[in-house]
Scaffold this active site. Structure first.
Site, mmCIF file in Angstrom:
data_model
loop_
_atom_site.group_PDB
_atom_site.id
_atom_site.type_symbol
_atom_site.label_atom_id
_atom_site.label_comp_id
_atom_site.label_asym_id
_atom_site.label_seq_id
_atom_site.Cartn_x
_atom_site.Cartn_y
_atom_site.Cartn_z
ATOM 1 N N ASP A 147 37.646 51.226 -60.694
ATOM 2 C CA ASP A 147 39.085 51.390 -60.457
ATOM 3 C C ASP A 147 39.584 52.708 -61.061
ATOM 4 O O ASP A 147 39.485 52.926 -62.271
ATOM 5 C CB ASP A 147 39.782 50.187 -61.121
ATOM 6 C CG ASP A 147 41.237 50.067 -60.749
ATOM 7 O OD1 ASP A 147 41.755 50.948 -60.039
ATOM 8 O OD2 ASP A 147 41.875 49.080 -61.185
ATOM 9 N N GLY A 194 43.732 53.858 -51.836
ATOM 10 C CA GLY A 194 43.884 54.629 -50.602
ATOM 11 C C GLY A 194 44.079 56.120 -50.828
ATOM 12 O O GLY A 194 44.287 56.856 -49.865
ATOM 13 N N ASP A 215 48.160 47.812 -54.678
ATOM 14 C CA ASP A 215 47.875 46.390 -54.915
ATOM 15 C C ASP A 215 48.660 45.449 -53.999
ATOM 16 O O ASP A 215 49.843 45.663 -53.724
ATOM 17 C CB ASP A 215 48.229 46.023 -56.358
ATOM 18 C CG ASP A 215 47.256 46.637 -57.345
ATOM 19 O OD1 ASP A 215 46.499 47.551 -56.959
ATOM 20 O OD2 ASP A 215 47.260 46.205 -58.509
HETATM 21 C C1 GAL Z 1 44.699 47.879 -60.493
HETATM 22 C C2 GAL Z 1 43.851 47.336 -59.377
HETATM 23 C C3 GAL Z 1 43.958 45.835 -59.442
HETATM 24 C C4 GAL Z 1 43.440 45.359 -60.777
HETATM 25 C C5 GAL Z 1 44.170 46.038 -61.923
HETATM 26 C C6 GAL Z 1 43.540 45.742 -63.270
HETATM 27 O O1 GAL Z 1 44.654 49.265 -60.456
HETATM 28 O O2 GAL Z 1 44.280 47.824 -58.132
HETATM 29 O O3 GAL Z 1 43.235 45.248 -58.363
HETATM 30 O O4 GAL Z 1 42.063 45.627 -60.847
HETATM 31 O O5 GAL Z 1 44.191 47.445 -61.744
HETATM 32 O O6 GAL Z 1 44.112 46.435 -64.322
#
Ligand code: GAL
Length: 392
Positions: A147, A194, A215
């Protein structure tokens, strides 16, 4: 004759060389499983993950095709003096947890970031990619969600689109090489909201799947907004590589059962990963019946491996379709408006000729051979059809 034999030998050699050079896809169909984030966020620990694995097996979801139990952010502890990452007190023994999940016939996924910090502020993998990949492999991890998080700060500071994009691609490529170097097949999931159209380059940096949007949340409007952003992406998709419109919200309580069926139908037509995001230990029979629906899963997991797309739009009334192995199609008539609507589709609209066998997937009802279909589709609802090929 000798020349023919020589030609044959050359052809066979080339064919096997090409085969050897083609990496085995790590997810020939979109990954299916569960992820901790949508329901538990930071309140996730070893006992909860074990309970989810138990429920995945006992509910029948494992046998319906769900395999991965993915731990999202907040498992990370400190690095030791040699830089090796350890899990925090919520996860006392990651290897033992992996062994447990594997003993249930399931696979274990984990989460990290190419940045110094994950989105929840825990240790990311920046500068420790090879070390972390080795640790994951030693634990028995089967899937990594990587991420972007704090790496986004360096990208924003880069000064130009080219430099910013180069930082992103380089970081994702680095972890891919680190994972490959372990020799353990680990599904590599890119999570970068994206940024810079990952459908154009995700596979080139080793991604098996990549997030195409920010998200999801457990709200109909947000789920639809994400689905709309997938229009036009099917032409970039190749089998074994998947656009990821984010994890499922089915069963989390913010949408009606009808809306969750719309959510599942869209994801199935999109050949999206099906990662349940609810508490599997507390599923209503209705939630289970949505997640476990055989006909919908068969569309999502269709062996042709081709994502569908929007074929028609009339304001909030949308028809989406995907090609299926054997020449058929899956078609969804989506009424995204707040009132019931009359909707219709003909086989001609879908590039099929004449009457074809039609099956209503959610009703599990054969409709016979038809040239056209029309129905009143409820507000926020869907009719999902499976069409056979002409002549079938
Ligand atoms: C976001 C991600 C989520 C989740 C979250 C955890 O950036 O898109 O799906 O993983 O971080 O902190």
């Amino acid at each position: 004759m000798a020349r023919n034999v020589a030609a044959l030998v050359v052809t066979v050699l080339f064919a096997s060389a090409a085969q050897a050079a083609t990496p085995t896809p790590k997810a020939p169909t979109p990954p299916m499983g569960w992820n901790s984030w949508n329901h538990f966020a930071g309140k996730i620990d070893d006992a909860t993950v074990r309970a989810q694995a138990d429920a995945m097996a006992s509910s029948g979801l494992r046998d319906a095709g769900y395999r991965y139990i993915n731990i999202d952010d907040t498992w990370e502890g400190e690095r030791d003096a040699s830089g090796v990452i350890h899990s925090n007190a919520k996860f006392p023994d990651m290897k033992a947890l992996a062994d447990y999940v594997h003993s249930k016939g399931l696979k274990l996924g984990i989460y990290s970031s190419p940045g110094a910090k994950t989105c929840a502020g825990f240790a990311g993998s920046l500068g420790h990619e090879a070390q972390d990949a080795k640790t994951y492999a030693a634990w028995g991890i089967d899937y990594l969600k990587y991420d972007l998080c704090s790496l986004g700060d360096s990208m924003r500071a880069a000064g130009s689109l080219e430099k910013s994009q180069a930082i992103e691609l380089e970081a994702y490529r680095k972890m891919d090489l680190a994972l490959k170097a372990t020799g353990r097949p680990i599904v590599y999931s890119l999570c970068q909201y994206g940024f810079y159209q990952p459908w154009r380059w995700g596979a080139s940096v080793g991604g098996v799947l990549w997030r195409t949007t920010g998200d999801i949340s457990d709200k109909f409007a947000r789920m639809v907004q994400i689905a709309e952003m997938q229009a036009g992406l099917s032409k970039f998709q190749t089998p074994g590589h998947w656009n990821d419109p984010d994890m499922l919200e089915v069963g989390n309580g913010g949408m009606t059962a009808l809306e969750y069926r719309t959510h599942m139908s869209l994801w199935a037509i999109l050949a999206a990963p099906l990662l349940a995001g609810n508490d599997l230990t507390k599923m209503s029979p209705e939630t289970l019946s949505i997640l476990a629906n055989k006909g919908v899963i068969a569309i999502d997991q269709d062996p042709l491996g081709r994502q569908g797309d929007r074929v028609r739009q009339e304001g909030p009334l949308e028809v989406w379709a995907r090609p299926l192995a054997g020449g058929g199609k899956a078609v969804g008539l989506f009424n995204l408006s707040d009132l019931p609507a009359n909707m219709a589709v003909t086989t001609g609209d879908l590039g099929l000729k004449g009457a074809v066998p039609m099956h209503d997937v959610w009703a599990d009802k054969d409709l016979g051979r038809q040239k056209a279909y029309h129905a009143v589709v409820p507000a926020h609802g869907v009719v999902l059809l499976r069409l056979g090929r002409p002549g079938a």
